[in-house]
Write an enzyme that holds these catalytic residues in place. Structure first.
Site, PDB file in Angstrom:
ATOM      1  N   ASP A  42       0.908  -1.171   0.075  1.00 52.31           N
ATOM      2  CA  ASP A  42      -0.108   0.028   0.017  1.00 52.31           C
ATOM      3  C   ASP A  42       0.907   1.415  -0.142  1.00 52.31           C
ATOM      4  O   ASP A  42       0.494   2.171   0.846  1.00 52.31           O
ATOM      5  CB  ASP A  42      -0.996  -0.031   1.260  1.00 52.31           C
ATOM      6  CG  ASP A  42      -1.763  -1.202   1.176  1.00 52.31           C
ATOM      7  OD1 ASP A  42      -1.747  -2.150   0.274  1.00 52.31           O
ATOM      8  OD2 ASP A  42      -2.801  -1.183   2.280  1.00 52.31           O
ATOM      9  N   ASP A  87      -4.876  -0.905  -1.606  1.00 51.13           N
ATOM     10  CA  ASP A  87      -5.927  -0.909  -0.920  1.00 51.13           C
ATOM     11  C   ASP A  87      -6.851  -0.078  -1.961  1.00 51.13           C
ATOM     12  O   ASP A  87      -6.467   0.773  -2.607  1.00 51.13           O
ATOM     13  CB  ASP A  87      -5.642   0.280   0.364  1.00 51.13           C
ATOM     14  CG  ASP A  87      -6.561  -0.056   1.450  1.00 51.13           C
ATOM     15  OD1 ASP A  87      -7.137  -1.314   1.649  1.00 51.13           O
ATOM     16  OD2 ASP A  87      -7.111   0.934   2.265  1.00 51.13           O
ATOM     17  N   HIS A  89     -10.682   0.476  -2.431  1.00 46.07           N
ATOM     18  CA  HIS A  89     -12.053   0.336  -1.847  1.00 46.07           C
ATOM     19  C   HIS A  89     -13.183   1.036  -2.727  1.00 46.07           C
ATOM     20  O   HIS A  89     -12.987   2.098  -3.626  1.00 46.07           O
ATOM     21  CB  HIS A  89     -12.187   1.236  -0.807  1.00 46.07           C
ATOM     22  CG  HIS A  89     -11.199   0.647   0.360  1.00 46.07           C
ATOM     23  ND1 HIS A  89     -11.361  -0.281   0.824  1.00 46.07           N
ATOM     24  CD2 HIS A  89     -10.686   1.655   1.222  1.00 46.07           C
ATOM     25  CE1 HIS A  89     -10.456  -0.596   1.938  1.00 46.07           C
ATOM     26  NE2 HIS A  89     -10.016   0.356   2.109  1.00 46.07           N
ATOM     27  N   HIS A  93     -17.522   2.048   0.751  1.00 42.95           N
ATOM     28  CA  HIS A  93     -16.940   1.258   1.646  1.00 42.95           C
ATOM     29  C   HIS A  93     -17.077   1.360   3.042  1.00 42.95           C
ATOM     30  O   HIS A  93     -17.179   2.420   3.705  1.00 42.95           O
ATOM     31  CB  HIS A  93     -15.423   1.269   1.301  1.00 42.95           C
ATOM     32  CG  HIS A  93     -14.497   0.073   2.135  1.00 42.95           C
ATOM     33  ND1 HIS A  93     -13.779  -0.065   3.164  1.00 42.95           N
ATOM     34  CD2 HIS A  93     -14.697  -1.142   1.703  1.00 42.95           C
ATOM     35  CE1 HIS A  93     -13.229  -1.006   3.330  1.00 42.95           C
ATOM     36  NE2 HIS A  93     -14.056  -1.874   2.559  1.00 42.95           N
ATOM     37  N   HIS A 137     -10.791   6.909   1.498  1.00 44.63           N
ATOM     38  CA  HIS A 137      -9.409   6.706   0.840  1.00 44.63           C
ATOM     39  C   HIS A 137      -9.136   5.658  -0.013  1.00 44.63           C
ATOM     40  O   HIS A 137     -10.173   4.787  -0.105  1.00 44.63           O
ATOM     41  CB  HIS A 137      -8.328   6.540   2.285  1.00 44.63           C
ATOM     42  CG  HIS A 137      -8.635   5.048   2.873  1.00 44.63           C
ATOM     43  ND1 HIS A 137      -9.582   5.101   3.927  1.00 44.63           N
ATOM     44  CD2 HIS A 137      -8.032   3.911   2.710  1.00 44.63           C
ATOM     45  CE1 HIS A 137      -9.708   3.811   4.201  1.00 44.63           C
ATOM     46  NE2 HIS A 137      -8.679   3.153   3.485  1.00 44.63           N
ATOM     47  N   LYS A 174      -7.011  -5.070  -2.685  1.00 43.12           N
ATOM     48  CA  LYS A 174      -7.693  -5.755  -1.357  1.00 43.12           C
ATOM     49  C   LYS A 174      -8.625  -4.619  -1.001  1.00 43.12           C
ATOM     50  O   LYS A 174      -8.468  -3.346  -1.215  1.00 43.12           O
ATOM     51  CB  LYS A 174      -6.605  -5.976  -0.460  1.00 43.12           C
ATOM     52  CG  LYS A 174      -5.997  -5.078   0.098  1.00 43.12           C
ATOM     53  CD  LYS A 174      -4.668  -5.591   1.190  1.00 43.12           C
ATOM     54  CE  LYS A 174      -3.926  -4.326   1.534  1.00 43.12           C
ATOM     55  NZ  LYS A 174      -4.947  -3.154   2.168  1.00 43.12           N
ATOM     56  N   CYS A 219      -2.053  -2.419   8.047  1.00 50.97           N
ATOM     57  CA  CYS A 219      -1.950  -3.423   6.834  1.00 50.97           C
ATOM     58  C   CYS A 219      -0.744  -4.208   6.674  1.00 50.97           C
ATOM     59  O   CYS A 219      -0.733  -5.251   6.423  1.00 50.97           O
ATOM     60  CB  CYS A 219      -2.242  -2.731   5.376  1.00 50.97           C
ATOM     61  SG  CYS A 219      -4.090  -2.194   5.232  1.00 50.97           S
TER      62      CYS A 219
HETATM   63  C1  VGL Z   1      -4.792   0.980   5.727  1.00 46.19           C
HETATM   64  C2  VGL Z   1      -6.103   2.106   7.111  1.00 46.19           C
HETATM   65  C3  VGL Z   1      -7.298   1.758   6.462  1.00 46.19           C
HETATM   66  C4  VGL Z   1      -3.417   0.614   5.165  1.00 46.19           C
HETATM   67  C5  VGL Z   1      -5.565   0.583   4.761  1.00 46.19           C
HETATM   68  O1  VGL Z   1      -2.943   0.283   4.284  1.00 46.19           O
HETATM   69  O2  VGL Z   1      -2.651   0.354   6.221  1.00 46.19           O
HETATM   70  N1  VGL Z   1      -4.911   1.440   6.815  1.00 46.19           N
HETATM   71  N2  VGL Z   1      -7.047   1.032   5.192  1.00 46.19           N
HETATM   72 ZN    ZN Z   2      -8.492   1.061   3.607  1.00 47.36          ZN
END
Ligand code: VGL
Ligand code: ZN
Length: 284
Positions: A42, A87, A89, A93, A137, A174, A219
């Site tokens: 990510d 990530d 979404h 989401h 996000h 994901k 993550c």
């Molecule tokens: C993440 C918060 C929400 C990450 C993903 O990639 O760590 N953190 N979604």
């Molecule tokens: Zn996320």
């Protein structure tokens, strides 16, 4: 060639083959039996400069600090497999604070936090699912969801002299189900559905996973925990990661150590992979 010449040549060859078999023996303990992957989690604009920038989180981390470290690993170590996760979404989401009203009917009656008083980063329970309310996000196909432009992406444009030019690359999205979050690259947060990552890595005979990226305490943590659970020899490259909250980072790294993961510094990775540093001694 005279007698002495022949004797010398024969001793020379014997020594050489003895030396090379010794070398093979020590090597095989390490690199020959290992299939090493680098998993880059990510490294996306929203976590760096966007809506969920780590700068605005308690840690105040600069997410872009992971990039030179990861690029250096990619430029100096031959990996057998490289994975980039994102990530990814949908707009509605479950993890988005802005979407709380879509699911307010799922919040239990009498819950302390409800749709009217919930704040960003609160924990809320939708039916049985615990969820942190993150700012929206990494929405699919937006700039915020793109990998940062300075991260080296190994692809068919990678120059032919690059050490990882021909390394197989896996790209994984994901968190695509609107109703369930997925911190880990292997499983969603309820461990209901598995992504394809494990089967793709198993197909490539991957044994070892080195993890870098964002966010250490979210993550990266969940991905490392599941990697170890799935029996990969799992390393988290501490200085190639940045996170949300310093206290949580310390706690989660400790938890990972207790769950069979090894926390390693980026400048030790090459020696561990090349077998010149015993894995048990990587900390010194
Ligand atoms: C993440 C918060 C929400 C990450 C993903 O990639 O760590 N953190 N979604
Ligand atoms: Zn996320």
């Amino acid at each position: 060639m005279n007698f002495f010449g022949l004797m010398f040549q024969s001793i020379h060859y014997k020594t050489r083959s003895l030396l090379s078999s010794l070398k093979l023996n020590t090597m095989s303990k390490h690199s020959k039996t290992r299939v090493n992957s680098l998993l880059i989690v990510d490294v996306q604009n929203d976590f760096i400069t966007g809506t969920l920038s780590l700068r605005n989180c308690p840690s105040k981390h600069c997410g872009e600090d992971v990039i030179p470290t990861i690029n250096h690993l990619l430029a100096t170590i031959k990996f057998d497999v490289i994975v980039y996760t994102q990530d990814w979404h949908p707009r509605t989401h479950i993890s988005f604070y802005e979407c709380i009203n879509l699911r307010k009917h799922l919040i239990a009656d009498g819950s302390k936090i409800d749709a009217s008083n919930a704040k960003l980063y609160d924990y809320i329970k939708f039916a049985d699912v615990e969820q942190i309310l993150w700012p929206a996000h990494c929405i699919q196909n937006t700039t915020g969801a793109e990998l940062h432009k300075d991260l080296h992406i190994i692809d068919n444009k990678t120059p032919s002299n690059h050490i990882n030019k021909n390394t197989p690359v896996i790209r994984l999205h994901k968190g695509t189900d609107p109703d369930i979050d997925s911190y880990s690259a292997f499983w969603d947060n309820q461990k209901i559905s598995k992504t394809t990552l494990d089967s793709q890595l198993k197909k490539l005979n991957v044994t070892d996973i080195y993890i870098a990226g964002i966010a250490t305490d979210v993550c990266v943590y969940s991905t490392a925990l599941h990697a170890a659970e799935l029996n990969y020899c799992t390393y988290v490259i501490e200085d190639a990661c940045r996170g949300v909250d310093e206290n949580a980072i310390t706690e989660k790294l400790k938890d990972l150590e207790e769950h069979n993961c090894q926390i390693i510094k980026s400048n030790k990775v090459k020696a561990v992979i090349e077998g010149t540093q015993d894995q048990r001694e990587y900390k010194q």
